[in-house]
Design a protein around this motif. Sequence first.
Motif: not given
Lengths: 398, 387, 331
Positions: C291, C286, C240, A243, C281, C288-289, A236, C187, C234-238
């Motif tokens: 989770r 940090k 974003v 993206k 996002q 980071q996107p 992911a 998560r 959509f990004v699965a699990g993030r």
Amino acid sequence: MRRLPFEYAVRNLGRSPARLVLSIGGSALVVLLILVAGGFVAGMSRALRATGGEHNVLILGAGSEESVERSEIEASTPGVLAASVPGIRTRAGVAYVSPEVHVMLPVGVGVTETGGNRRQVMMRGVTPTAALVHASVTLTEGRWPTAGSDEMMVGRMVSTVMGVSAGAVAVGEKISFDKRMWTVVGTFSAPGTVVEAEVWLPLTDLKAATKRETDSCVVFTLEPYDEATGEGAEFADIAAFTKTRPDLELVAMTEREYYGKLALFFGPIKLVAWVTAGLIAIGGLFGGLNTMYAAFASRIRELGTLQALGYRRAAIVWSMIQEATLATAAGGLLACAVGVLLLDGLAVRFSMGAFGLAIDERVVGIGLMSGLALGVIGALPPAVKCLSPTIPLALKAV
Amino acid sequence: MLAPRLIPLILKQLTRHRVRTALTVAGVGVAMFLFVTVQALQEGVTRATEAAAGDTTLVVYRENRFCPATSRLPQYYVERIENIPGVASAVPVKIVVNNCRASLDVITYRGVRGDDIAGTGGWSSKWTLVAGSVAEWQKRSDSALVGETLAARRGFKVGQSFDSSGVTVVVAGIIRSDQPQDQNVAYVHLDFLQQSAGKGGGLGTVTQFTVRVNDPAKMEAVAAAIDEQFRAEADPTTTRPEKAFVAQAGADIVEIVRFTRWLGWGCLGAVLALVANAIVLSVQDRIKEHAVLQTLGFRSGLIARMIVSEGMIIGLMGGALGTGAALGIVHFGHFSLSQEGLSVTVAASWGVLALGLAISASVGVVAGLVPAIRAGRREIAACLRAV
Amino acid sequence: MKAMKMKNGGTALVLRSCVAAVCMLAAGTTMWLPRAATAQGTGGGAVVKSAEDVKGMLTPALPANAKEIAAVMTTAKVGEVITIRGNIVMATDAFGEKVATFTLGDESARTGERPALDKLPASDAGIAAAARATVQIADASGVAMGFGLSGQQGLKAGAEVFVTGKVVAANGASALVVNATSLHVARSAMPMGFFTEKPAASARDVSEARASGGLKAGDEVVLRGRIGGSKEPFVAGRAVFTLMGRGLKACNEISGDKCLKPWDYCCDTKEEILANSVTVQVVDEKGQPLRTDTKGRRGLKELSEVVVVGKVLVADGKAVVINAKSMHVAQ
């Protein structure tokens, strides 16, 4: 229920040795064909399933998810990726990132630069990091090719793809493509994967030969994500990266997902293989039914006598099934022996390269079951028909 | 020859053991089904790859390339090709295919200029519009004229949109063509495909040129002249007759089909065995009966001919069943094998039907020969004593 | 005679053994035939007998149309199947002692400071009863099972949980008890107060903001747009997704278009889509996107209209990436 002795079924088989040989031979042929179809499908599926590292991710150009040969990505993408995505596996400071070019090209063996009989072979342009990323690939002989020296290394199955002997593509031999002679400096194996049917050469050499500035894809290995430490990455994360860079027009998929899709693409071919085997089995079954009808029809009086002696119809049917199944099971065993000893691992050249027939336990199981089924189905209708007359009518039969 | 008055007798012999005859006919039917399917495949390959006398089409491709994604030629080559003596027309074509490998379900786009399709003497003049219209195709930039085989296989209808290889189009019409390659592709606007396929070179780049020559006898000369024209360019060409090109690019398909020839022979062997088995069993049952016929005046040769006729009729019945089923499925199934953007359509034709029937009847005759000869040679007395 | 009988008997025995061997071999090898996969954690409905079985209740994807606890408190009826979202309360009594229950709270209704994870009070007084729900994993008779859930499959104080289940008790004001049939444990939890009830003022359309060319890294922005721009925006699990401006029409706004996925804007060129979109996002400390999924939250789906407040991370003339701080979803 009193059963007929097993010896009765055995001795009946010996009544007509010619018919026995025909039954065993026929069922052996049918089971062998089923084994070949099953081995073909299993071999193809296994090769595609096994290809692809567990933690490997493929970045392709958008729209090329079904075929990496169609894909194009900027040559700068690997660098951008390595800098933007934490969690890519590294060892001794080397990131497991492999920029690659995949292209099918006509290649000739032992011929001049332009002539001769050529076959299309999958060429993969790689850098030395490919050895890290593709863990299943092992150099078995020679060395890695050097860029700019017209060198390449070949997979173990390339000779099958090219229709030549293994010696023709051994280390030191010459292969021609792009109007030049290239030297084979190494051979590699990647057991059970389609990579074995490929030719690998330096990325820059292949790009120069095909006059392209873009790469086909980047393959890289992720360090598995650790919930406790937060180190590593997941698929992911790569999807999120693509993206955030829509200008690069990238799409990410796991290497296994890519080859899995390829397996689906060949689904219709596999179906055709099974349908063909099934039709041949049905044809064989009809022939077997005829033979059994003839065998049992000539014993109607005998069957009537057995019934008069007190044996139930069910017991007689069971004996007839034993008789037929004995012959077909013997044929099935014979076919499985031939299949396992001679056909297992036989290299098959196909559009995706080459793979070995996989006569594994599942295929053998299907073959044996088919043999048994042929016996049961081949005996049941004739047995029921021959036992349908009443005892007096049966005793009067000619 | 056999007198027609004996035909009812032969048919009666077949219906005496209905189950046996039915099983044999069914078995022959299955084997002939496979054989005819293989023949239809062979015919499809022949039509796609073997040159016919009147062929006038050349394909100009990037040298040493076969996958459409890797063949890129500058579109401006077309003017230079048209100026070569012997060239009647040159059409730039961009091809986008969702997978280069050989399989049964491939979608191929061919991007062509509007005038080359719809203009005077354009390709559409040789097509039949099964549904939709070329005018509809010209109205939208993202429209497609879909070959009948592809449309039937994927269930496409006029007005429906579909996407493949990252390109989405709307079906403006469904075409039928006698050219095998046209049946399995979707024709779209060239500039639309050049832009949509994005990284495939963009505007100004095509995959190939389809060239028609004035004189079929001069195809080789024109091909050589075209290649000579671009020999020193950054993108040199290889020009071949279209069918030779298909034969080479579709080598995998040709090889698969060549392999199936063995399957076809195997099927004929199975037919022979099945019919022979049935005839042998039938003759064994009638040893005494044949002896009686001989005492009544039937000569041994006549009895032999009757037995052979039985074999022929069984073969013919099974052949009709299998051939008919195979041709029906091929006709309605719209199967085709594709590779590198080229297609081999599995073709159903009257020739294949006639061949199937003729072969099944002949095999039936052959299968009946040995039992017939043996039956004819038996001594009457020995037969009458047989149990 | 005896010898012959023995010989025949011996042969029969051998042959009988062969057939038996074939049958056993065939039966044995077909046991390697693929069994139907028994999915683990693929969507609930699993039979739960112990704490380990809770894994089978977990769904990998965030359930769509989850409602906030405070919103369903007054409308939930006994016997109704609902999906609620909340955070496990920040207290040591969040989980039942040796009983499969936990308390879910609506953080948007919190008063006062949120307790720290390492200093949990005995009970969380910051969330009123009207914004709490009790979730239990019950047996067939509706009685909560006799094992604790603390620490199982990511369930801990503060964890964001989506629960689908049947309402077993609801008084319309301060009590809501749900027997869970499936769970989704995020998560990473979305920041508190990320979703706002009202849109921020002075929102600019994405197309207009991009066309003006004024966006640069570090700018604080308020943007309005619709989720879309590709088949999978959509990004699965993030956390974003991509946002499209009104400068382009979605396929379903073009008459006669029958696109199955109108949010992919397939009628426009890739360049036009790029010029009229931004990537949004939600990141952690940090950068980071997060989770967790965004699709499904507050009814978010393709072509949902949203107003995003955030800071421009990247604006290089091609792609624009926004780090969102809050978002309003238009209903």
